[in-house]
Design an enzyme around this catalytic site. Structure first.
Site, short mmCIF file in Angstrom:
data_model
loop_
_atom_site.label_atom_id
_atom_site.label_comp_id
_atom_site.label_asym_id
_atom_site.label_seq_id
_atom_site.Cartn_x
_atom_site.Cartn_y
_atom_site.Cartn_z
CD GLN A 117 -5.83 -3.36 3.19
OE1 GLN A 117 -5.77 -4.10 2.49
NE2 GLN A 117 -5.21 -3.29 4.25
CG MET A 161 -2.12 -1.12 1.28
SD MET A 161 -3.38 -0.82 2.13
CE MET A 161 -2.89 -0.54 3.54
CD GLN A 221 -1.81 -8.79 4.52
OE1 GLN A 221 -2.87 -8.17 4.68
NE2 GLN A 221 -0.78 -8.64 4.14
N GLY A 260 11.07 -2.87 5.79
CA GLY A 260 10.02 -4.09 5.53
C GLY A 260 9.61 -4.46 4.43
CG HIS A 261 6.71 -1.79 2.43
ND1 HIS A 261 6.58 -0.85 3.07
CD2 HIS A 261 5.43 -2.30 2.55
CE1 HIS A 261 5.51 -0.63 3.52
NE2 HIS A 261 4.77 -1.75 3.40
CE LYS A 283 3.66 -4.48 11.52
NZ LYS A 283 2.49 -4.21 10.73
N GLY A 337 4.78 -10.39 3.94
CA GLY A 337 5.44 -10.15 5.16
C GLY A 337 4.76 -11.15 6.46
#
Ligand code: AMP
Length: 281
Positions: free
Chosen positions: A61, A30, A153, A36-37, A149, A147
């Site tokens: 979402q 997003m 999901q 992290g991305h 994280k 991820g």
């Protein structure tokens, strides 16, 4: 690195690459990119031939009460971070492309989406799975990077890919933390300096749990919840120790793999964190 907004343009480009025998790597995001991305993008670049990163703030979402309008967006900064990584293209569709007027189709993964994030955000996962299915349909056969994280999901998307026979290999990547231990998140930008300090209890409590984990899920869950809920400025939503594949809460003493999941509100910001608990048996 091409910036592509239209579906036929992206499909044609990726079909050409596949026709040459190249493996496509796909990283859906997003935007408001952080390390992290970028760790997902680096993994995709290392293991596939042509990488596409999507940047799309998925309106489906977010519940009407959530932070869709305020969600941080900075396309130029994102492109500058991606440019040196050697990806093929960035897919940046507008909202009408992915949520066309008259839309009637929702992808729902039953059961796995009821608990945890789904309990406080009942429409969230349908929004995620509907848009991720569309993105995967547009990108076509690929390895898709997600991820850990967002552990729930990732589990939901793995299940969905199996159930729908999607021509996709779902690849999970480790959670990346800031130097102080806070899990990197685009929403960390909302935290004041005090809130950020308070938020560190999530990582500290998980770290302590992993270091002392003896397989006793009940007492681990209680200790984790106790540590976080007694911290100033932090409102615990859930703290759980689950089976990493089914997300079922573990009970009693277990020797196998386990995953700790936590969510908490710090000020107005909802934060997630997670850690693997190594098998004791
Ligand atoms: P988002 O832009 O928040 O939808 O995240 C896009 C992808 O990046 C998802 O697969 C996330 O799980 C992943 N991601 C976000 N934060 C992190 C992190 N700190 N470490 C690893 N992956 C992450």
């Amino acid at each position: 690195m091409e910036l592509i907004a239209d579906v036929p343009g992206l499909r044609a480009r990726l079909d050409t690459a596949r026709a040459q025998g190249l493996l496509i790597g796909f990283v859906p995001t997003m935007g408001s990119l952080h390390d992290g991305h970028l760790s997902l993008v680096r993994a995709a670049v290392a293991r596939t031939d042509r990488v596409v990163v999507s940047i799309f703030v998925n309106p489906l979402q977010f519940a009407p009460t959530e932070d869709l309008a305020a969600y941080p967006r900075d396309l130029d900064a994102d492109l500058a971070l991606l440019e040196p990584l050697g990806i093929d293209c960035v897919f940046h569709p507008d909202a009408a492309t992915l949520t066309p007027p008259g839309r009637r189709t929702t992808v729902h993964v039953a059961g796995l989406t009821d608990r945890f994030e789904g309990a406080t955000r009942p429409t969230h996962f349908d929004g995620v799975t509907t848009i991720v299915t569309k993105l995967l349909s547009i990108v076509g056969p690929c390895d898709a990077y997600f991820g850990e994280k967002d552990f729930q999901q990732l589990t939901v998307i793995r299940r969905m890919a199996i159930d729908l026979d999607l021509p996709v290999e779902v690849v999970g990547c480790p959670l990346v933390r800031d130097s102080d231990g806070l899990a990197l998140s685009s929403r960390n930008a909302y935290l004041s300096a005090d809130e950020r300090r308070d938020a560190l209890v999530l990582h500290r409590a998980l770290h302590h749990l992993a270091a002392t984990w003896d397989g006793d899920a009940d007492s681990a869950r209680d200790a984790l919840a106790g540590r976080i809920s007694s911290a100033p400025g932090v409102h615990l939503d859930y703290a759980e120790v689950v089976d990493p594949e089914t997300l079922e809460p573990l009970e009693g003493v277990t020797g196998g793999a386990a995953q700790a999941l936590v969510a908490a509100r710090v000020g107005a910001t909802r934060l997630l964190d997670t850690m693997r608990l190594e098998p004791t048996g």
